[in-house]
Design an enzyme around this catalytic site. Structure first.
Site, short mmCIF file in Angstrom:
data_model
loop_
_atom_site.label_atom_id
_atom_site.label_comp_id
_atom_site.label_asym_id
_atom_site.label_seq_id
_atom_site.Cartn_x
_atom_site.Cartn_y
_atom_site.Cartn_z
N ASP A 1 -31.19 41.59 82.40
CA ASP A 1 -32.22 40.57 82.37
C ASP A 1 -33.36 41.05 83.27
OD1 ASP A 1 -33.45 37.88 82.23
OD2 ASP A 1 -32.78 37.74 84.30
N ASP B 1 -36.51 38.71 84.79
CA ASP B 1 -36.94 37.74 85.82
C ASP B 1 -35.73 37.18 86.57
OD1 ASP B 1 -39.77 37.79 85.25
OD2 ASP B 1 -39.32 36.70 83.41
N ASP C 1 -29.12 36.64 86.08
CA ASP C 1 -29.07 35.68 87.19
C ASP C 1 -28.95 34.24 86.73
OD1 ASP C 1 -32.22 34.35 87.80
OD2 ASP C 1 -31.88 35.81 86.22
#
Length: 220
Positions: A7, A9, A166
Site C-alpha cells: 500500500d 498512503d 496500514d
C-alpha cells in the site's frame, strides 16, 4: 519467487497532512464542514468515491467532493505546500528488496495512477515495481481485484504473495485474495483493528517488517 505488494498512503508515505488539508478544501468548496482529522484518516485507502461516500453518504455530493479533492491535492503537490514524505527506512527497504532476485515488487493503492507515477518519479523507483494497481484500474479496496490483477500480471501464486498495508481495507483485501496479510503499526488504523480485520501479523517497526520479509524470501 515472492510477490510483495505495498500500500502507499500510511505504509510507504506519510501523507496524512496533505490528505486532511485537501479534504478540508474539498468540503469548503461544496459548503460543508470538514470531518474531524480522525474521521478523515479513517477512509484513507479507499478510492475517492468510496471514501467520500463513507464520509457524507451515498446521497451526498460525492462527485463534487472527489473533483475538488483532486484539484486541491494537485495544487498542494505542485507548490510543495505540504510534502508527502517517506516513512523512515522505506527507501532503504525498497532498495534492498529491489536487489533481491527472488522478489517481485508491487503496489496496490487507492491513489490514482497519476499520483503513483509522481511518487515513483520523485523517488527514482522507475522499473522497480512489476505491477502497479491503482484506483483507476480496479474496484476500491477492500475488494480483492487489485491483488488478483497483480498476481495475474506477475504470474505469482497466492501462497507466494504478501500484502503490506496500514488499514483494515488492506487486510480484508489480502484475505479475500488468499494472500499473506501483514499490517504496519505506523499508519492510520489501529493495531487492534488490523488484527481484527485478519492481519497475519502486525509489524511495529521498519526493522521488524524487513526481518519478516527476509524470512519469507528465504523460503520462497
Amino acid at each position: 519467487m515472492l510477490l510483495i505488494v505495498f500500500d502507499v498512503d500510511g505504509t510507504l508515505v506519510d501523507s496524512q497532512h496533505m490528505i486532511v488539508a485537501a479534504q478540508g478544501e474539498a468540503f469548503a468548496a461544496v459548503g460543508l464542514p470538514a470531518p474531524t482529522r480522525e474521521r478523515s484518516l479513517s477512509v484513507v485507502g479507499l478510492s475517492l468515491p468510496q471514501a467520500f461516500t463513507a464520509l457524507v453518504g451515498a446521497d451526498g455530493p460525492v462527485v463534487a467532493l472527489s473533483e475538488a479533492y483532486k484539484q486541491a491535492f494537485g495544487r498542494m503537490r505542485a507548490r510543495a505546500e505540504i510534502r508527502e514524505t517517506l516513512f523512515p527506512g522505506v527507501a532503504a527497504l525498497l532498495a534492498r528488496l529491489n536487489r533481491e532476485p527472488a522478489v517481485q515488487l508491487g503496489i496496490a493503492t487507492g491513489k490514482s495512477r497519476r499520483g503513483v507515477d509522481h511518487l515513483v518519479a520523485v523517488h527514482g523507483w522507475e522499473g522497480w515495481f512489476a505491477t502497479v494497481q491503482t484506483a483507476d484500474d480496479a474496484p476500491s479496496k477492500p475488494h480483492p481485484a487489485m491483488l488478483e490483477q497483480a498476481m495475474a500480471e506477475t504470474g505469482a501464486e497466492p501462497a507466494r504473495t504478501v500484502m503490506i498495508g496500514d488499514t483494515t481495507y488492506d487486510m480484508v483485501m489480502a484475505r479475500g485474495a488468499q494472500v499473506g496479510a501483514l499490517g504496519v503499526a505506523w499508519g492510520y488504523h489501529t493495531v487492534e483493528a488490523l488484527r481484527n480485520a485478519g492481519a497475519h501479523a502486525v509489524m511495529d517497526s521498519m526493522p521488524a517488517l524487513e526481518a519478516a520479509l527476509m524470512e519469507r524470501i528465504a523460503v520462497a
